[in-house]
Design a protein around this motif. Structure first.
Motif, short mmCIF file in Angstrom:
data_model
loop_
_atom_site.label_atom_id
_atom_site.label_comp_id
_atom_site.label_asym_id
_atom_site.label_seq_id
_atom_site.Cartn_x
_atom_site.Cartn_y
_atom_site.Cartn_z
N ALA A 86 176.49 73.55 28.92
CA ALA A 86 176.54 72.25 29.60
C ALA A 86 176.22 71.10 28.65
CB ALA A 86 175.57 72.23 30.79
N VAL A 87 175.16 71.21 27.84
CA VAL A 87 174.82 70.10 26.94
C VAL A 87 175.86 69.92 25.86
CG1 VAL A 87 172.33 70.18 27.35
CG2 VAL A 87 173.27 71.43 25.43
N THR A 88 176.55 70.99 25.49
CA THR A 88 177.62 70.88 24.50
C THR A 88 178.84 70.22 25.11
OG1 THR A 88 176.78 72.87 23.40
CG2 THR A 88 179.02 72.20 22.87
N GLN A 89 179.28 70.71 26.26
CA GLN A 89 180.49 70.19 26.90
C GLN A 89 180.33 68.75 27.37
OE1 GLN A 89 181.45 73.03 29.97
NE2 GLN A 89 182.60 74.32 28.56
N GLU A 90 179.13 68.39 27.83
CA GLU A 90 178.89 67.04 28.33
C GLU A 90 178.62 66.03 27.22
OE1 GLU A 90 175.66 67.57 31.08
OE2 GLU A 90 176.84 68.93 32.34
N GLY A 91 178.58 66.48 25.97
CA GLY A 91 178.38 65.58 24.84
C GLY A 91 176.93 65.21 24.58
N LYS A 92 175.99 65.80 25.33
CA LYS A 92 174.58 65.45 25.15
C LYS A 92 174.06 65.91 23.78
CE LYS A 92 173.45 65.40 30.05
NZ LYS A 92 172.65 65.99 31.12
N LEU A 93 174.52 67.05 23.30
CA LEU A 93 174.10 67.52 21.99
C LEU A 93 174.57 66.55 20.90
CD1 LEU A 93 172.74 69.56 20.16
CD2 LEU A 93 174.82 70.92 20.23
N ASP A 94 175.81 66.09 21.00
CA ASP A 94 176.33 65.13 20.02
C ASP A 94 175.56 63.81 20.07
OD1 ASP A 94 178.27 66.87 19.03
OD2 ASP A 94 179.77 66.21 20.49
N THR A 95 175.14 63.39 21.26
CA THR A 95 174.35 62.17 21.41
C THR A 95 173.01 62.33 20.70
OG1 THR A 95 175.42 61.69 23.52
CG2 THR A 95 173.34 60.57 23.08
N LEU A 96 172.37 63.48 20.87
CA LEU A 96 171.11 63.74 20.17
C LEU A 96 171.31 63.76 18.66
CD1 LEU A 96 169.50 66.54 22.38
CD2 LEU A 96 168.51 64.29 21.91
N LYS A 97 172.34 64.45 18.20
CA LYS A 97 172.59 64.55 16.76
C LYS A 97 172.80 63.17 16.13
CE LYS A 97 174.99 69.01 16.49
NZ LYS A 97 176.32 69.59 16.23
N ALA A 98 173.40 62.25 16.89
CA ALA A 98 173.70 60.92 16.36
C ALA A 98 172.44 60.11 16.05
CB ALA A 98 174.58 60.15 17.35
N ILE A 99 171.31 60.43 16.68
CA ILE A 99 170.08 59.68 16.43
C ILE A 99 169.04 60.49 15.65
CG2 ILE A 99 170.42 58.20 18.44
CD1 ILE A 99 168.10 59.86 19.76
N ALA A 100 169.41 61.68 15.21
CA ALA A 100 168.47 62.58 14.52
C ALA A 100 168.11 62.06 13.14
CB ALA A 100 169.07 63.97 14.41
N SER A 101 166.87 62.31 12.73
CA SER A 101 166.42 61.90 11.40
C SER A 101 166.72 62.96 10.33
CB SER A 101 164.92 61.57 11.42
OG SER A 101 164.18 62.67 11.87
N ASN A 102 167.19 64.15 10.77
CA ASN A 102 167.63 65.19 9.83
C ASN A 102 168.70 66.03 10.54
OD1 ASN A 102 166.26 67.09 11.49
ND2 ASN A 102 164.40 66.94 10.25
N ASP A 103 169.16 67.09 9.89
CA ASP A 103 170.23 67.92 10.46
C ASP A 103 169.73 69.06 11.33
OD1 ASP A 103 172.18 66.39 9.20
OD2 ASP A 103 172.22 67.64 7.41
N TYR A 104 168.43 69.15 11.57
CA TYR A 104 167.88 70.25 12.33
C TYR A 104 168.13 70.07 13.83
CZ TYR A 104 165.09 71.46 8.17
OH TYR A 104 164.66 71.81 6.91
N ILE A 105 168.48 71.17 14.48
CA ILE A 105 168.59 71.20 15.95
C ILE A 105 167.51 72.16 16.44
CG2 ILE A 105 170.02 71.81 17.92
CD1 ILE A 105 172.46 71.20 16.11
N PHE A 106 166.67 71.67 17.34
CA PHE A 106 165.56 72.45 17.87
C PHE A 106 165.91 72.98 19.25
CE2 PHE A 106 163.69 69.89 14.66
CZ PHE A 106 162.56 70.55 14.22
N ILE A 107 165.72 74.28 19.43
CA ILE A 107 165.86 74.92 20.74
C ILE A 107 164.43 75.31 21.12
CG2 ILE A 107 167.00 76.71 22.07
CD1 ILE A 107 168.88 74.65 20.56
N VAL A 108 163.87 74.56 22.06
CA VAL A 108 162.44 74.63 22.33
C VAL A 108 162.17 75.30 23.67
CG1 VAL A 108 160.32 73.26 22.64
CG2 VAL A 108 162.11 72.46 21.06
N ASN A 109 161.15 76.14 23.69
CA ASN A 109 160.60 76.71 24.92
C ASN A 109 159.17 76.21 25.05
OD1 ASN A 109 162.79 78.55 25.73
ND2 ASN A 109 162.35 79.47 23.74
N GLU A 110 158.82 75.78 26.26
CA GLU A 110 157.49 75.23 26.47
C GLU A 110 157.11 75.38 27.94
OE1 GLU A 110 155.14 71.12 25.43
OE2 GLU A 110 157.16 70.93 26.21
N ALA A 111 155.88 75.76 28.19
CA ALA A 111 155.37 75.77 29.56
C ALA A 111 154.79 74.39 29.85
CB ALA A 111 154.29 76.83 29.72
#
Length: 159
Positions: A41-66
């Motif tokens: 969903a985040v890929t198809q809806e363009g949300k990942l690209d939106t995040l990448k556009a404002i990133a300070s580096n090339d890292y993509i974080f896949i986070v799990n948190e309670a």
């Protein structure tokens, strides 16, 4: 035991777009499907690209948190900017981190492999350190020879 290192990190934050995982934490198949559906969903809806556009580096974080007794799953980036569609600024503490490195053909394979090694092998066998909660992340760091490179970052404390 699987290869890993312990590394000191300064505190940092990740801006994330997330979802609550509804499956029981022991329902591996259910959680895996929910994460895959979210990623699609985040890929198809363009949300990942939106995040990448404002990133300070090339890292993509896949986070799990309670959070508030809910299991949350985020995709995020390091940035000083904000987005209206972002759900959370995820704070990672200063301290020691378990780092497991790996590579895979796909993002999903990388996430599953690193998570399996960290939580299925390294942490259960660790004698000198333990995970006591807090956000953890698979960090996609780039590509080499058609393989996705990444690391699992888990905050740990000494036993």
């Amino acid at each position: 035991m699987a290869d890993y290192i312990l590394e000191q990190k300064d505190s940092f934050h990740v801006l994330g777009i997330g979802t609550e995982l509804k499956s029981h934490y022991t329902d591996y198949a259910g959680i895996t499907k929910e994460k895959a559906d979210f990623w699609q969903a985040v890929t198809q809806e363009g949300k990942l690209d939106t995040l990448k556009a404002i990133a300070s580096n090339d890292y993509i974080f896949i986070v799990n948190e309670a959070v508030n007794n809910k299991l949350m799953h985020y995709v995020g980036v390091m940035t000083e900017e904000s987005l209206p569609e972002a759900d959370r600024v995820i704070q990672f503490p200063k301290g020691e981190y378990l780092i497991v490195k790996g590579e895979a053909k796909t993002a999903d394979e990388l996430h599953q492999t690193l998570t399996g090694i960290a939580f299925g092998q390294v942490l259960p066998e660790a004698k000198n350190f333990a995970y006591v909660g807090g956000p953890n992340a698979v960090v996609e760091m780039g590509q080499r020879n058609d393989l996705l490179l990444g690391e699992m970052w888990i905050p740990v404390v000494g036993k």
